[in-house]
Design an enzyme around this catalytic site. Structure first.
Site: not given
Length: 162
Positions: A28-31
């Site tokens: 996950c990029g946001h993570c």
């Protein structure tokens, strides 16, 4: 930041009155973008005594499913029980999350009232949602009721308690 697994999640949550957990997916990029903020929060939260943890929701699918995690990252504040949690939906900065944690840490979720109907009505009229319990004088029953009311108040309150 504590890494929690199926073998440690429940015990760690039960060991503390409050634990803030990020459920993440490694891809996950946001993570990934959040990692420095989450690490900073872990440092800052040491002063308030609220552990910061994370769960790899892909590797620990059973935990993620039991917690209703459907998107990444998902943040939950647990109050001493895996079934008693509050979802965080605020800004994703260490300072904003810390401020939110402090509000919950200092929250007075239960109020003792005189047993008059008028006082109960007055108190309840100031709330959007009220739960009332009556003490029996039997410590085991009263403690169980207070725990249940505290858990319900924690989970049902809006973002800010009180």
């Amino acid at each position: 930041v504590h890494d929690l697994t199926i073998g440690s999640f429940e015990a760690e949550v039960k060991r503390h009155s409050l634990v803030f957990v990020e459920f993440y997916a490694p891809w996950c990029g946001h993570c990934k973008k959040l990692t420095p903020e989450w690490d900073e929060l872990a440092k800052l939260s040491k002063d308030v005594g609220i552990p910061i943890a994370k769960v790899d929701a892909i590797a620990e699918k059973q935990i993620a499913q039991s917690q209703g995690v459907e998107s990444f990252p998902t943040f939950k504040l647990f109050a001493g029980d895996p079934k008693v949690a509050k979802k965080y939906q605020g800004q994703r900065t260490a300072q904003k999350m810390l401020a939110w944690l402090k509000v919950w840490q200092d929250a007075k979720l239960l109020h003792t009232l005189n047993p008059s109907l008028e006082q109960v009505k007055s108190w309840g009229s100031k709330k959007h949602f009220s739960l009332v319990g009556f003490l029996t004088g039997e410590p085991s029953k009263d403690n169980a009721m207070e725990r249940m009311l505290g858990d319900a108040s924690f989970m049902l309150n809006a973002q800010n308690p009180g």
